[in-house]
Design a protein around this motif. Sequence first.
Motif, PDB file in Angstrom:
ATOM      1  N   PRO A  22       0.803  -1.236   0.000  1.00  0.00           N
ATOM      2  CA  PRO A  22       0.000   0.000   0.000  1.00  0.00           C
ATOM      3  C   PRO A  22       0.832   1.280   0.000  1.00  0.00           C
ATOM      4  O   PRO A  22       0.440   2.266  -0.618  1.00  0.00           O
ATOM      5  CB  PRO A  22      -0.825  -0.103   1.285  1.00  0.00           C
ATOM      6  N   LEU A  23       1.981   1.292   0.683  1.00  0.00           N
ATOM      7  CA  LEU A  23       2.796   2.504   0.691  1.00  0.00           C
ATOM      8  C   LEU A  23       3.328   2.831  -0.691  1.00  0.00           C
ATOM      9  O   LEU A  23       3.392   4.002  -1.084  1.00  0.00           O
ATOM     10  CB  LEU A  23       3.960   2.376   1.680  1.00  0.00           C
ATOM     11  N   THR A  24       3.693   1.817  -1.461  1.00  0.00           N
ATOM     12  CA  THR A  24       4.151   2.047  -2.834  1.00  0.00           C
ATOM     13  C   THR A  24       3.009   2.623  -3.664  1.00  0.00           C
ATOM     14  O   THR A  24       3.214   3.543  -4.461  1.00  0.00           O
ATOM     15  CB  THR A  24       4.684   0.750  -3.459  1.00  0.00           C
ATOM     16  N   CYS A  25       1.811   2.118  -3.476  1.00  0.00           N
ATOM     17  CA  CYS A  25       0.638   2.649  -4.176  1.00  0.00           C
ATOM     18  C   CYS A  25       0.423   4.114  -3.819  1.00  0.00           C
ATOM     19  O   CYS A  25       0.151   4.948  -4.688  1.00  0.00           O
ATOM     20  CB  CYS A  25      -0.608   1.855  -3.796  1.00  0.00           C
ATOM     21  N   LEU A  26       0.565   4.425  -2.551  1.00  0.00           N
ATOM     22  CA  LEU A  26       0.373   5.791  -2.092  1.00  0.00           C
ATOM     23  C   LEU A  26       1.413   6.730  -2.701  1.00  0.00           C
ATOM     24  O   LEU A  26       1.076   7.821  -3.178  1.00  0.00           O
ATOM     25  CB  LEU A  26       0.438   5.841  -0.565  1.00  0.00           C
ATOM     26  N   VAL A  27       2.661   6.303  -2.708  1.00  0.00           N
ATOM     27  CA  VAL A  27       3.730   7.121  -3.295  1.00  0.00           C
ATOM     28  C   VAL A  27       3.452   7.361  -4.771  1.00  0.00           C
ATOM     29  O   VAL A  27       3.627   8.476  -5.280  1.00  0.00           O
ATOM     30  CB  VAL A  27       5.109   6.471  -3.061  1.00  0.00           C
ATOM     31  N   ARG A  28       2.972   6.358  -5.476  1.00  0.00           N
ATOM     32  CA  ARG A  28       2.628   6.519  -6.897  1.00  0.00           C
ATOM     33  C   ARG A  28       1.506   7.530  -7.079  1.00  0.00           C
ATOM     34  O   ARG A  28       1.512   8.324  -8.022  1.00  0.00           O
ATOM     35  CB  ARG A  28       2.222   5.183  -7.509  1.00  0.00           C
ATOM     36  N   ALA A  29       0.529   7.510  -6.183  1.00  0.00           N
ATOM     37  CA  ALA A  29      -0.582   8.463  -6.269  1.00  0.00           C
ATOM     38  C   ALA A  29      -0.064   9.892  -6.057  1.00  0.00           C
ATOM     39  O   ALA A  29      -0.480  10.818  -6.753  1.00  0.00           O
ATOM     40  CB  ALA A  29      -1.654   8.120  -5.245  1.00  0.00           C
ATOM     41  N   TYR A  30       0.836  10.055  -5.107  1.00  0.00           N
ATOM     42  CA  TYR A  30       1.457  11.372  -4.913  1.00  0.00           C
ATOM     43  C   TYR A  30       2.226  11.792  -6.154  1.00  0.00           C
ATOM     44  O   TYR A  30       2.157  12.951  -6.571  1.00  0.00           O
ATOM     45  CB  TYR A  30       2.408  11.363  -3.713  1.00  0.00           C
ATOM     46  N   ASP A  31       2.976  10.860  -6.752  1.00  0.00           N
ATOM     47  CA  ASP A  31       3.743  11.178  -7.962  1.00  0.00           C
ATOM     48  C   ASP A  31       2.836  11.711  -9.059  1.00  0.00           C
ATOM     49  O   ASP A  31       3.167  12.692  -9.736  1.00  0.00           O
ATOM     50  CB  ASP A  31       4.505   9.948  -8.462  1.00  0.00           C
ATOM     51  N   ARG A  32       1.674  11.082  -9.237  1.00  0.00           N
ATOM     52  CA  ARG A  32       0.734  11.543 -10.261  1.00  0.00           C
ATOM     53  C   ARG A  32       0.232  12.953  -9.952  1.00  0.00           C
ATOM     54  O   ARG A  32       0.145  13.805 -10.837  1.00  0.00           O
ATOM     55  CB  ARG A  32      -0.445  10.574 -10.383  1.00  0.00           C
ATOM     56  N   ALA A  33      -0.086  13.206  -8.701  1.00  0.00           N
ATOM     57  CA  ALA A  33      -0.591  14.526  -8.311  1.00  0.00           C
ATOM     58  C   ALA A  33       0.490  15.593  -8.486  1.00  0.00           C
ATOM     59  O   ALA A  33       0.217  16.691  -8.987  1.00  0.00           O
ATOM     60  CB  ALA A  33      -1.085  14.488  -6.863  1.00  0.00           C
ATOM     61  N   ILE A  34       1.710  15.262  -8.095  1.00  0.00           N
ATOM     62  CA  ILE A  34       2.814  16.225  -8.224  1.00  0.00           C
ATOM     63  C   ILE A  34       3.088  16.533  -9.688  1.00  0.00           C
ATOM     64  O   ILE A  34       3.262  17.702 -10.071  1.00  0.00           O
ATOM     65  CB  ILE A  34       4.074  15.683  -7.516  1.00  0.00           C
ATOM     66  N   ARG A  90       4.767  17.097  -2.362  1.00  0.00           N
ATOM     67  CA  ARG A  90       6.111  16.492  -2.398  1.00  0.00           C
ATOM     68  C   ARG A  90       6.617  16.207  -0.985  1.00  0.00           C
ATOM     69  O   ARG A  90       7.222  15.178  -0.726  1.00  0.00           O
ATOM     70  CB  ARG A  90       7.101  17.369  -3.138  1.00  0.00           C
ATOM     71  N   SER A  91       6.357  17.103  -0.049  1.00  0.00           N
ATOM     72  CA  SER A  91       6.769  16.868   1.335  1.00  0.00           C
ATOM     73  C   SER A  91       6.089  15.622   1.900  1.00  0.00           C
ATOM     74  O   SER A  91       6.732  14.796   2.549  1.00  0.00           O
ATOM     75  CB  SER A  91       6.430  18.073   2.210  1.00  0.00           C
ATOM     76  N   LEU A  92       4.800  15.514   1.641  1.00  0.00           N
ATOM     77  CA  LEU A  92       4.063  14.338   2.112  1.00  0.00           C
ATOM     78  C   LEU A  92       4.558  13.072   1.420  1.00  0.00           C
ATOM     79  O   LEU A  92       4.783  12.044   2.053  1.00  0.00           O
ATOM     80  CB  LEU A  92       2.563  14.524   1.865  1.00  0.00           C
ATOM     81  N   ARG A  93       4.764  13.163   0.115  1.00  0.00           N
ATOM     82  CA  ARG A  93       5.234  12.019  -0.659  1.00  0.00           C
ATOM     83  C   ARG A  93       6.599  11.543  -0.168  1.00  0.00           C
ATOM     84  O   ARG A  93       6.836  10.355   0.008  1.00  0.00           O
ATOM     85  CB  ARG A  93       5.318  12.402  -2.138  1.00  0.00           C
ATOM     86  N   ASP A  94       7.498  12.486   0.070  1.00  0.00           N
ATOM     87  CA  ASP A  94       8.840  12.116   0.515  1.00  0.00           C
ATOM     88  C   ASP A  94       8.807  11.430   1.880  1.00  0.00           C
ATOM     89  O   ASP A  94       9.558  10.481   2.120  1.00  0.00           O
ATOM     90  CB  ASP A  94       9.749  13.341   0.540  1.00  0.00           C
ATOM     91  N   ALA A  95       7.948  11.906   2.766  1.00  0.00           N
ATOM     92  CA  ALA A  95       7.824  11.271   4.085  1.00  0.00           C
ATOM     93  C   ALA A  95       7.310   9.840   3.952  1.00  0.00           C
ATOM     94  O   ALA A  95       7.827   8.915   4.592  1.00  0.00           O
ATOM     95  CB  ALA A  95       6.898  12.088   4.977  1.00  0.00           C
ATOM     96  N   TRP A  96       6.294   9.635   3.117  1.00  0.00           N
ATOM     97  CA  TRP A  96       5.766   8.282   2.917  1.00  0.00           C
ATOM     98  C   TRP A  96       6.790   7.393   2.214  1.00  0.00           C
ATOM     99  O   TRP A  96       6.913   6.206   2.518  1.00  0.00           O
ATOM    100  CB  TRP A  96       4.462   8.325   2.122  1.00  0.00           C
ATOM    101  N   HIS A  97       7.548   7.969   1.282  1.00  0.00           N
ATOM    102  CA  HIS A  97       8.579   7.205   0.590  1.00  0.00           C
ATOM    103  C   HIS A  97       9.645   6.731   1.580  1.00  0.00           C
ATOM    104  O   HIS A  97      10.068   5.572   1.540  1.00  0.00           O
ATOM    105  CB  HIS A  97       9.211   8.034  -0.522  1.00  0.00           C
ATOM    106  N   ARG A  98      10.055   7.626   2.483  1.00  0.00           N
ATOM    107  CA  ARG A  98      11.033   7.236   3.509  1.00  0.00           C
ATOM    108  C   ARG A  98      10.463   6.143   4.398  1.00  0.00           C
ATOM    109  O   ARG A  98      11.171   5.201   4.771  1.00  0.00           O
ATOM    110  CB  ARG A  98      11.459   8.446   4.338  1.00  0.00           C
ATOM    111  N   ALA A  99       9.190   6.244   4.722  1.00  0.00           N
ATOM    112  CA  ALA A  99       8.562   5.205   5.555  1.00  0.00           C
ATOM    113  C   ALA A  99       8.552   3.863   4.836  1.00  0.00           C
ATOM    114  O   ALA A  99       8.767   2.819   5.445  1.00  0.00           O
ATOM    115  CB  ALA A  99       7.139   5.617   5.929  1.00  0.00           C
TER     116      ALA A  99
END
Length: 117
Positions: A22-34, A90-99
Amino acid sequence: MSVATPVFSHAVIDVDHQAPDPLTCLVRAYDRAIRACEAFDHDGSREAISVLRCALELDSLASKSFDALYAWCEESVDCRDFVGAAQCLRSLRDAWHRAAQAKPSTFAHFRAGQQVC
């Protein structure tokens, strides 16, 4: 001390691609929005942020906080502040990516009260 995290319905976020977690899915969703914000694509930005908002299950206080951030991003996009929205996302995405990249032992040290570098 546990930290509350929002619950995401990863099936909503990643309909078109299968991701390992799920975290990878979330990061991908952020990537699309960014990407949409960086392209100054109003409709694409709104749609991508909407996916993030709709994926939240608003039963927790943390999820409500994320929803408020997403609402701010949508308002920013409506005011044509694509840069501000992209920076927030991007800030949110980076935090989730680190997690997502954290090793299980990192969390074990954190729970034990040890400092993690």
